[in-house]
Design a protein around this motif. Structure first.
Motif, PDB file in Angstrom:
ATOM      1  N   ALA A 142      35.306  43.898  51.310  1.00  0.00           N
ATOM      2  CA  ALA A 142      35.047  45.303  51.624  1.00  0.00           C
ATOM      3  C   ALA A 142      34.969  46.171  50.371  1.00  0.00           C
ATOM      4  O   ALA A 142      34.012  46.936  50.207  1.00  0.00           O
ATOM      5  N   PRO A 143      35.948  46.095  49.445  1.00  0.00           N
ATOM      6  CA  PRO A 143      35.839  46.937  48.245  1.00  0.00           C
ATOM      7  C   PRO A 143      34.579  46.678  47.435  1.00  0.00           C
ATOM      8  O   PRO A 143      33.935  47.617  46.962  1.00  0.00           O
ATOM      9  N   LEU A 144      34.224  45.415  47.264  1.00  0.00           N
ATOM     10  CA  LEU A 144      33.058  45.105  46.436  1.00  0.00           C
ATOM     11  C   LEU A 144      31.772  45.590  47.084  1.00  0.00           C
ATOM     12  O   LEU A 144      30.951  46.267  46.449  1.00  0.00           O
ATOM     13  N   SER A 145      31.591  45.263  48.362  1.00  0.00           N
ATOM     14  CA  SER A 145      30.333  45.630  49.016  1.00  0.00           C
ATOM     15  C   SER A 145      30.291  47.108  49.379  1.00  0.00           C
ATOM     16  O   SER A 145      29.271  47.783  49.177  1.00  0.00           O
ATOM     17  N   GLU A 146      31.386  47.653  49.908  1.00  0.00           N
ATOM     18  CA  GLU A 146      31.376  49.047  50.344  1.00  0.00           C
ATOM     19  C   GLU A 146      31.365  50.022  49.173  1.00  0.00           C
ATOM     20  O   GLU A 146      30.731  51.086  49.255  1.00  0.00           O
ATOM     21  N   GLU A 147      32.061  49.708  48.098  1.00  0.00           N
ATOM     22  CA  GLU A 147      31.994  50.602  46.933  1.00  0.00           C
ATOM     23  C   GLU A 147      30.598  50.595  46.330  1.00  0.00           C
ATOM     24  O   GLU A 147      30.062  51.635  45.949  1.00  0.00           O
ATOM     25  N   ALA A 148      29.991  49.414  46.245  1.00  0.00           N
ATOM     26  CA  ALA A 148      28.609  49.349  45.757  1.00  0.00           C
ATOM     27  C   ALA A 148      27.676  50.126  46.677  1.00  0.00           C
ATOM     28  O   ALA A 148      26.770  50.827  46.228  1.00  0.00           O
ATOM     29  N   ALA A 149      27.926  50.029  47.989  1.00  0.00           N
ATOM     30  CA  ALA A 149      27.039  50.665  48.968  1.00  0.00           C
ATOM     31  C   ALA A 149      27.189  52.171  48.986  1.00  0.00           C
ATOM     32  O   ALA A 149      26.190  52.906  48.884  1.00  0.00           O
ATOM     33  N   PHE A 150      28.429  52.668  49.080  1.00  0.00           N
ATOM     34  CA  PHE A 150      28.640  54.090  49.341  1.00  0.00           C
ATOM     35  C   PHE A 150      28.933  54.899  48.080  1.00  0.00           C
ATOM     36  O   PHE A 150      28.361  55.981  47.887  1.00  0.00           O
TER      37      PHE A 150
END
Length: 289
Positions: A142-150
């Motif tokens: 979640a941190p890796l994908s969501e931080e990159a995304a949002f």
């Protein structure tokens, strides 16, 4: 095209891009965990496979691969910028103070207003050697994908289109909250995710980097997996009838002011990192001397 239409179009583009990134990072992890637990619970093969998938995603978002014409734009949007070690430590420390206050807020809200429990796989009967790697990867995916995304792509696209960092922080946090609707289509719960989005976005903006935000997000997910979400799933008394309600209020009262002071200090210490004239090369390392 009117300014309002352009702004709405930018928000739509940010939504599509950020949801696509999240769907890859989170959408793949859930089925992998279920398959691992059903087919071979004694062998934790899903975490290393997900690590490879995330590495491929981050390499692409950082500018690798086709098309080459978007490579520079992708690198900038990912916001993987280095920072001094002292600033990194201050950002993570500020985030930790805010997380304690946020955990108190989550429990207090869940004790005052019923919020639906989130979707969380049961760990009953899972071998410890499998449960620990899955928990660790769940706290990384979640941190890796969501931080990159949002906080990377969505916030970057909105800030460029709207010309306002505060508006981009709010807009990206709205998208972050909307992406969590599978955890419960509930105003109070989505409001909590929106608040978490503001926290992570503030760290990313102040440091002009995702590194500290990813660490704080990961620690927040650990708190969620071990305390907040289990609290929601179990039947508990409301208000002061819940043993955690008074400590939650104390956490808000004590740690929220401390977090505000820490973020003010972080804003001063990281001012040079937000200078648009300071073009700094991207680095795979989170900190630089």
């Amino acid at each position: 095209m009117s300014r309002i239409a352009r702004g709405a179009g930018a928000f739509g583009l940010a939504a599509v891009v950020s949801f696509a990134i999240t769907a890859y990072g989170q959408g793949l992890w859930g089925p992998l965990v279920l398959a691992n637990l059903r087919l071979s619970p004694a062998v934790p093969w899903a975490p290393p496979l997900m690590a490879l998938l995330l590495a491929g995603l981050l390499l692409y978002l950082s500018g690798r691969g086709w098309p080459a014409s978007t490579s520079t734009a992708r690198r900038r949007l990912l916001r993987w910028n280095p920072m001094p070690l002292s600033t990194f430590a201050l950002a993570v420390g500020s985030g930790l103070l805010a997380l304690v206050a946020f955990a108190g807020l989550w429990i207090a809200v869940s004790d005052l207003v019923h919020i639906p429990p989130g979707v969380q796989p049961s760990a009953a009967g899972i071998p410890l050697a499998t449960a620990i790697p899955i928990l660790l990867m769940s706290s990384l995916a979640a941190p890796l994908s969501e931080e990159a995304a949002f906080r990377g792509y969505a916030m970057g696209l909105l800030e460029k289109a709207w010309g306002s960092a505060p508006a981009a922080i709010v807009g990206s946090s709205l998208l972050f909250a909307a992406a969590h609707f599978p955890q419960g289509l509930d105003a109070a719960k989505l409001g909590l995710y929106f608040t978490a989005g503001l926290l992570f976005a503030a760290i990313a903006y102040l440091t002009n980097s995702l590194y500290a935000a990813m660490v704080v997000h990961g620690l927040g997910d650990v708190i969620g997996f071990t305390l907040l979400w289990p609290h929601d799933q179990q039947a508990h008394a409301m208000g002061f009838g819940d043993a955690l309600f008074a400590p939650a209020l104390a956490a808000i009262a004590i740690f929220a002011p401390l977090a505000i002071l820490a973020f003010r200090r972080l804003a001063r210490a990281s001012k040079a990192l937000r200078d648009p004239r300071a073009e700094r090369p991207l680095s795979p390392a989170p900190v630089a001397a």
